[in-house]
Motif scaffolding. Sequence first.
Motif: not given
Length: 667
Positions: A34-40
Amino acid sequence: MSTRTLITTVVVALLLAAVFGLADEQKVGRIEGQLFDRKTQAPIIGASVRIEGTRFGAVTERDGRFVIPNVKVGEYTLVVTHPAYQTLKIEHVVVKEDETTTVVDSLVPKTTELTKKITVTAKQDIIEKFEPSSQTSPPADATRHRPVQTVDNLLEEAAGVQTRPSRKLYIRGGRADEAEYILTGKRGGKPVVPVPLAHGGTTTVNGAAYSGMFFKHYGVNPFVDTEDDHLSTFAVDVDDASYVMTRSYLQDGNLPPEEAVRTEEFINHFTYRYAAPVEKPFNVFLEGAPAPFGGKHVWMLRVGIKGREIPRDHRKPANLVFCIDVSGSMSYGDRLELVKKALRLLLDELTPADRVGIVVYGSEARVVLRPTSIAERQTIQSAIDQLCTDGATNAEEGIRLAYDMADRMFDPRKINRIILCSDGVANVGTTGPDDILKQIKYYADKGITLSTVGFGMGNYNDELMEKLGDKGNGHYAYVDDLDEARRIFVDNLTGTLEVIARDVKIQVDFDPEVVRSYRLIGYENRDVPDKKFRDDNEDGGEIGSGHMVTALYELKLHERAFGRRLGTIFIRYKHPQTGAVAEIDEPIRPEVFRDSYGRASNDFRLAATAAEFAEILRGSYWAKGSSLSAVMSEANTLWQETRNPEVVELVDLILRAQRLRQERAEK
């Protein structure tokens, strides 16, 4: 050598090479993540995940997930690209045979400035991605009026649908893992049998996710001033059923009810790196640091206990009685089928010195299998396979008959254990937990222990199952899928069966001149009156081989109290066979405290993060100033630093809870 012999030899050699070559090719695993936005911390859709140097890869879905199946065993580098994010390389991704390697990471957004405004307008017909080219819609009451027992059986009646010998469902045009169907509005890849509402009618009460779920709210521990009470006393608890049940709620797209969340069972779900003792029954571990979520001037203390490990081949022989609920409610969601699969896993781990008997109960209880040696495994397996659901739920009669069998096969030199598999619903005979518990104490004192294993969502009694496990001197587990069954009955079997200490209680004596106030996080239903700590008739908790127990305290200290001893921890327990009582103590020295949370161990931070997640979910007063985004940030940092697979699941559950709470707020 003749020409024919030479040719034959060459052909055989080629065939062997082909066979072994094929075997090598079949040694594959799978990569998912799973990949996420590092900021949000939002999931990223549409990112390309490719195995470097190959053409294999995947694209992330709406929840940021991706799956790359059939990857040959080996070590790889993943290359992740997305137009809006910086390219990421994930190295040292190891794929093992028949295993899933999980990867969770985050991408850094690209920074782009536009010199002028660009407006793009386009029109396109909406594509219904879930609209099938053909469909079959059996009537809603088909499962009641056709000779079928499962959703698979019902679907097989449609053209182009069949179940292969592997028991996987195939729908023409796709493989087993590509088959998807909808039952009463729920989309899924596994059979879902609707659970009738416990109260009748057509909707759940107050919009609850499931009907007939019985929990008990034990409140939330407050801060206690040491000048009023400097002693904190509780019984240990190694259960984690609350965490597993919460996982089921969230993975099904529902927030759990607050009363279903027990913080200590979130903390104790995770594996911590406590070293096991060699000779003594326990090792005690202490660590402290500034509390990450408790506000300013609040410290956190972690108390960890690790039990002595008994090697699997040194485990004592076991006399087991499977007490299985086969009432009508166990047909919902294929509960009984999951019970059968779980018990098959358990049978594979037992030895010829072990014996198994089986009691079942519906409207009435009966013996299905008299005590039988595991040497006759096929006989036991056949008895399990033939079980089917029927009737009401006379739990009291079933438990009584199981104890009667266990008592007749009792051997003080062996493990004597009843394993109750049920949804906890009792609607015939003695149905209240207090009445059933009265029948258990005599046998628990004698050495016949009871473990409860819960199955199902909807028409489920968590309160009864937990109390039975606690008072039966066993433990309480909840199984939501076969992987969880494997964790209980395979990975932790010796700990599940063999107890190394009974009636374990902990008392922490805080120094009022150093500690101003304290709060025990969780364990509300395991409270023991301070004066009964050394009362050996007072019930405590049981610890099995290799089990870990972790408790967290939030502390407020007096000014200029740093550098002084904070108090003493006492642990009192009974020998599992002789009943002899022993007590150990451990001072809380200032050296165990770190000056910053960032310098605390990863285990400390994981326990603190899991605890805060639970505190928010159960609506704790002490978590009002906290947020799931802060918990998510800490969990994601832990994953980046440790690559701990257990943290991957925690990250996923926090993300699911965030979305569900946001959706609820927007309604």
